[in-house]
Design a protein around this motif. Structure first.
Motif, PDB file in Angstrom:
ATOM      1  N   LEU A 202       0.437  -1.005   0.197  1.00 35.60           N
ATOM      2  CA  LEU A 202      -0.207  -0.059  -0.055  1.00 35.60           C
ATOM      3  C   LEU A 202       0.591   1.450  -0.156  1.00 35.60           C
ATOM      4  O   LEU A 202       0.590   1.668  -1.053  1.00 35.60           O
ATOM      5  N   TYR A 203       1.871   0.723   0.598  1.00 34.59           N
ATOM      6  CA  TYR A 203       2.559   2.370   0.795  1.00 34.59           C
ATOM      7  C   TYR A 203       3.616   2.456   0.126  1.00 34.59           C
ATOM      8  O   TYR A 203       4.828   3.644   0.238  1.00 34.59           O
ATOM      9  N   ASN A 204       4.240   1.672  -1.114  1.00 34.16           N
ATOM     10  CA  ASN A 204       5.433   0.833  -1.748  1.00 34.16           C
ATOM     11  C   ASN A 204       6.473   1.310  -0.817  1.00 34.16           C
ATOM     12  O   ASN A 204       7.620   2.208  -1.591  1.00 34.16           O
ATOM     13  N   LEU A 205       6.877   0.374   0.015  1.00 30.11           N
ATOM     14  CA  LEU A 205       7.752   0.492   1.215  1.00 30.11           C
ATOM     15  C   LEU A 205       8.135  -0.804   1.185  1.00 30.11           C
ATOM     16  O   LEU A 205       6.653  -1.516   1.267  1.00 30.11           O
ATOM     17  N   ARG A 206       9.011  -0.922   1.750  1.00 26.64           N
ATOM     18  CA  ARG A 206       9.725  -2.514   2.215  1.00 26.64           C
ATOM     19  C   ARG A 206      10.492  -2.714   3.231  1.00 26.64           C
ATOM     20  O   ARG A 206      10.971  -1.682   3.802  1.00 26.64           O
ATOM     21  N   GLY A 207      10.726  -3.631   3.795  1.00 23.05           N
ATOM     22  CA  GLY A 207      11.310  -3.621   5.460  1.00 23.05           C
ATOM     23  C   GLY A 207      12.234  -4.993   5.411  1.00 23.05           C
ATOM     24  O   GLY A 207      11.964  -6.160   4.548  1.00 23.05           O
ATOM     25  N   ASN A 208      13.265  -5.321   6.434  1.00 23.06           N
ATOM     26  CA  ASN A 208      13.664  -6.293   7.075  1.00 23.06           C
ATOM     27  C   ASN A 208      13.995  -6.422   8.005  1.00 23.06           C
ATOM     28  O   ASN A 208      14.265  -7.705   9.104  1.00 23.06           O
ATOM     29  N   ASP A 209      12.258  -6.683   8.798  1.00 25.80           N
ATOM     30  CA  ASP A 209      11.549  -7.086   9.850  1.00 25.80           C
ATOM     31  C   ASP A 209      11.869  -8.636   9.910  1.00 25.80           C
ATOM     32  O   ASP A 209      11.827  -9.466  11.467  1.00 25.80           O
ATOM     33  N   ILE A 210      11.454  -9.068   8.855  1.00 24.16           N
ATOM     34  CA  ILE A 210      11.570 -10.616   9.113  1.00 24.16           C
ATOM     35  C   ILE A 210      12.038 -11.237   7.851  1.00 24.16           C
ATOM     36  O   ILE A 210      12.407 -11.077   6.547  1.00 24.16           O
ATOM     37  N   ASN A 211      12.611 -12.377   7.679  1.00 30.48           N
ATOM     38  CA  ASN A 211      13.988 -13.593   7.296  1.00 30.48           C
ATOM     39  C   ASN A 211      13.133 -13.492   5.710  1.00 30.48           C
ATOM     40  O   ASN A 211      11.552 -14.458   6.415  1.00 30.48           O
ATOM     41  N   TYR A 212      13.368 -13.891   5.079  1.00 32.81           N
ATOM     42  CA  TYR A 212      12.499 -14.339   3.315  1.00 32.81           C
ATOM     43  C   TYR A 212      12.064 -12.732   3.375  1.00 32.81           C
ATOM     44  O   TYR A 212      10.974 -13.304   1.975  1.00 32.81           O
ATOM     45  N   ASN A 213      10.906 -12.432   3.310  1.00 33.49           N
ATOM     46  CA  ASN A 213       9.964 -11.338   3.561  1.00 33.49           C
ATOM     47  C   ASN A 213      10.032 -10.239   3.507  1.00 33.49           C
ATOM     48  O   ASN A 213      10.622  -9.776   4.869  1.00 33.49           O
ATOM     49  N   PRO A 214      10.696  -9.423   2.149  1.00 37.70           N
ATOM     50  CA  PRO A 214      10.644  -8.058   2.802  1.00 37.70           C
ATOM     51  C   PRO A 214       9.990  -6.999   3.430  1.00 37.70           C
ATOM     52  O   PRO A 214       9.468  -6.153   2.806  1.00 37.70           O
ATOM     53  N   VAL A 215       9.444  -7.358   3.665  1.00 36.80           N
ATOM     54  CA  VAL A 215       8.943  -6.752   4.592  1.00 36.80           C
ATOM     55  C   VAL A 215       9.072  -5.690   6.105  1.00 36.80           C
ATOM     56  O   VAL A 215       9.517  -6.372   6.798  1.00 36.80           O
ATOM     57  N   PHE A 216       7.931  -4.303   7.340  1.00 40.11           N
ATOM     58  CA  PHE A 216       8.305  -4.429   8.054  1.00 40.11           C
ATOM     59  C   PHE A 216       7.308  -4.413   9.257  1.00 40.11           C
ATOM     60  O   PHE A 216       6.130  -4.227   8.763  1.00 40.11           O
ATOM     61  N   ASN A 217       7.282  -3.926  10.147  1.00 44.14           N
ATOM     62  CA  ASN A 217       6.033  -4.197  11.447  1.00 44.14           C
ATOM     63  C   ASN A 217       5.329  -2.657  11.506  1.00 44.14           C
ATOM     64  O   ASN A 217       5.794  -1.822  11.602  1.00 44.14           O
ATOM     65  N   GLY A 218       4.465  -3.223  10.847  1.00 47.09           N
ATOM     66  CA  GLY A 218       3.523  -2.353  10.649  1.00 47.09           C
ATOM     67  C   GLY A 218       1.859  -1.996  11.341  1.00 47.09           C
ATOM     68  O   GLY A 218       1.770  -3.268  10.588  1.00 47.09           O
ATOM     69  N   PHE A 219       1.321  -1.313  11.063  1.00 47.93           N
ATOM     70  CA  PHE A 219      -0.648  -1.530  10.500  1.00 47.93           C
ATOM     71  C   PHE A 219      -0.916  -0.063   9.995  1.00 47.93           C
ATOM     72  O   PHE A 219       0.203   1.671  10.073  1.00 47.93           O
ATOM     73  N   GLY A 220      -2.162   0.051   9.139  1.00 53.49           N
ATOM     74  CA  GLY A 220      -2.273   1.079   8.746  1.00 53.49           C
ATOM     75  C   GLY A 220      -3.728   1.486   8.998  1.00 53.49           C
ATOM     76  O   GLY A 220      -4.242   0.151   9.592  1.00 53.49           O
ATOM     77  N   PHE A 221      -4.124   2.306   8.523  1.00 47.59           N
ATOM     78  CA  PHE A 221      -5.539   2.433   8.859  1.00 47.59           C
ATOM     79  C   PHE A 221      -5.974   3.420   7.426  1.00 47.59           C
ATOM     80  O   PHE A 221      -5.578   5.139   7.579  1.00 47.59           O
ATOM     81  N   ILE A 222      -6.743   3.110   6.940  1.00 49.24           N
ATOM     82  CA  ILE A 222      -7.014   4.155   5.847  1.00 49.24           C
ATOM     83  C   ILE A 222      -7.995   4.281   5.003  1.00 49.24           C
ATOM     84  O   ILE A 222      -9.505   3.467   5.297  1.00 49.24           O
TER      85      ILE A 222
END
Length: 593
Positions: A202-222
């Motif tokens: 949704l935010y065109n962002l990536r992260g390194n918080d989880i091995n193998y998944n380029p995601v980051f810890n967060g929540f959204g309210f849209i």
């Protein structure tokens, strides 16, 4: 931290007694319904010692049990030995669910606890209904493991990064507009976004918080005009923060999420009961009208745009080059030096890592030689890996994360002498894979309707496999993606153009070998007639299939044509990208049958 599983169970039971809880349920996931978990949320592994990616645990004052599915039956039985935890089977005929098991074990008036931030709305309500029939109460508790897991890992403080709209194809501002239009249809003001891959997309962002998944810890309210992103401030540098705020994204601390929800009132809010955690639901339900449905973010994310599909095709070329180099290494190593399953997994990563835009593996490689091939989601280390020799068959399932896209491929190859039975089994599995690849179907068809095309050749021979046939794959995101799937179980989400899916029928002879052939494919428009729109699949994966394992007499002319055409395409696409030393080898692997 208590050292043994039995000591950990004893410590947990002491915590349960303090709250007058007769049983405690561990979902085995995190507040975001993640499949792959950050170290902090490896609760299932902590309490049971079982390291598979799926399963839940129930602990009573006298007993404990772990539930998992057929991918992990062998692994779970092995890892639970001596722990006092019973292994229970899920997704098989006559299986008993955790809640049914509890109803059988507990007396009326008993209390079952769970950490509601780790259980979905649907999961909590279903659990509650079943227990209520037996007068057993379900209660929300705090995270009881917090008190007994003394060296529990902290959340990672990795920075969030922005790959760029040239990879995403659509800006986050456009995505906000599209989501707002979708929310209007059911009359919703907002949607809670809780799954990490949805948030990253949704935010065109990536992260390194989880091995193998380029995601980051967060929540959204849209909503229509507002967009809130809850993420640890330390993860977003000043430049990115300014960019996000300029795009209308309001940044808030991750820890403020539940308190923020409690301030929302008088709104219609879309919640996805299959993924939103019950704690978030509880914070909203009293003061708002909650509309339950599939996440509109999930639905839009699954329909890949032209840029994303072009990216997948680029990623497949890179992956294909890496795999040809790997197969060449394999051919020149097996039988000439000692090589283990574990080392083969390392080599797969090594060859992928040479490719531009490589960002890591998309899941831990599954490398199964001989009997290990029958363990569906095998995970071996240096100490328990089998030595691989110049005989029998090897199954390897692996994938890469590239800025262009995510890959997932399985190949089964002969390493030497093979049996007639192995060739027969391999060919029957291949027929299933080709059958699904060549599917042509009307718009509105669901995954469960297509699943039989992959299984039919096996069923005709009294054979079957226990897992699904196809899962969605994210674009430089999670290798397992919903909301659609191709499997026997009913899933209301239809297969649509732009969906990228795996195609992986398989067959396992326990104690002997496993066979799986997996390609990735994209759903495309085929034609429109007076009977409606018809869809089909285009194969994305570029890697030869081992023709030495094929019984040609079992293939139809159409299947032979498909295979030969596929190999011509693999050769044409990969040869210009390979150094000349591999050209002859590629020709050998893609010769017609």
């Amino acid at each position: 931290m208590s050292n043994t599983i039995k000591e950990r169970l004893s410590a947990l039971r002491a915590e349960m007694q303090k709250l007058n809880i007769d049983a405690w349920y561990i979902s085995g996931t995190d507040p975001h319904a993640s499949e792959y978990l950050p170290a902090r949320w490896q609760t299932r592994a902590f309490i049971s010692g079982f390291t598979g990616s799926y399963g839940m645990v129930v602990v009573t004052q006298n007993e404990a049990a772990l539930w998992t599915d057929s991918r992990y039956f062998l692994q779970a039985a092995e890892q639970l030995e001596g722990t006092g935890i019973e292994m229970m089977k899920l997704r098989v005929p006559d299986s008993v669910s955790p809640e049914e098991w509890l109803c059988d074990k507990l007396y009326a008036g008993s209390r079952v606890g769970m950490d509601a931030q780790t259980v979905s709305v649907a999961g909590f309500k279903s659990f509650e209904r079943t227990l209520a029939k037996h007068d057993v109460e379900l209660v929300e508790t705090t995270d009881l493991l917090e008190n007994i897991w003394t060296d529990r890992p902290l959340d990672l403080a990795e920075k969030v990064f922005e790959p760029g709209v040239e990879y995403a194809g659509v800006s986050r501002v456009e995505k906000q507009v599209n989501i707002a239009a979708e929310l209007q249809k059911p009359g919703a003001d907002y949607q809670v976004v809780s799954m990490l891959d949805e948030l990253a997309w949704l935010y065109n962002l990536r992260g390194n918080d989880i091995n193998y998944n380029p995601v980051f810890n967060g929540f959204g309210f849209i909503g229509k005009n507002e967009s809130f992103l809850f993420v640890e401030n330390s993860k977003v540098d000043a430049g990115l923060k300014a960019t996000l705020e300029n795009d209308g994204v309001q940044l808030k601390e991750y820890s403020e999420f539940y308190a923020f929800l409690a301030t929302v009132s008088g709104k219609k809010i879309l919640v996805d009961p299959s993924s939103l955690n019950y704690s978030a639901y509880s914070a909203l339900v009293e003061q708002n009208e909650l509309l339950e449905g599939t996440s509109v973010v999930s639905l839009q994310k699954a329909r890949k745009n032209e840029t994303e599909i072009a990216g997948f095709k680029e990623a497949m070329k890179k992956d294909g080059v890496a795999l040809i180099e790997f197969l060449n290494w394999l051919k020149n190593s097996i039988g000439k030096k000692t090589v283990s399953e574990y080392e083969i997994g390392l080599k797969l990563r090594e060859f992928r890592a040479k490719q531009d835009g490589f960002k890591g593996e998309s899941f831990p490689p599954i490398v199964g030689y001989k009997s290990h091939g029958a363990i569906v989601h095998l995970s071996v280390g240096p100490d328990d890996a089998l030595p691989v020799e110049a005989e029998g068959i090897l199954l390897f399932d692996s994938g890469g994360q590239y800025l262009d896209g995510t890959t997932d491929i399985t190949r089964t190859c002969a390493l030497g002498e093979i049996t007639g039975q192995q060739k027969t089994d391999f060919t029957i599995v291949l027929k299933g894979m080709i059958g699904l690849t060549n599917a042509k179907f009307p718009y509105g068809t669901k995954g469960c309707h297509l699943d039989i095309l992959a299984r039919r050749p096996m069923w005709e021979h009294g054979m079957n496999y226990g897992h699904g046939t196809g899962h969605g794959v994210g674009h430089f995101l999670n290798v397992h993606e919903g909301p659609m799937a191709i499997r026997q179980e009913y899933n209301e989400n239809k297969i649509e153009p732009g969906h990228v899916l795996s195609n992986e029928p398989a067959f396992y002879r326990e104690g002997l070998y496993g066979i799986r052939t997996e390609n990735m494919m994209v759903c495309v428009e085929k034609e429109e007639t007076e009977f409606g729109r018809f869809l089909g699949f285009d194969t994305l994966t570029l890697c030869p299939i081992d023709t030495t394992l094929i019984r040609v007499d079992l293939l139809s002319a159409e299947e032979i044509d498909w295979l030969n055409n596929y190999h011509k395409k693999v050769n044409a696409e990969l040869k210009p990208l390979l150094s000349e030393e591999f050209h002859g080898f590629l020709d050998e692997l893609t010769v017609g049958i």
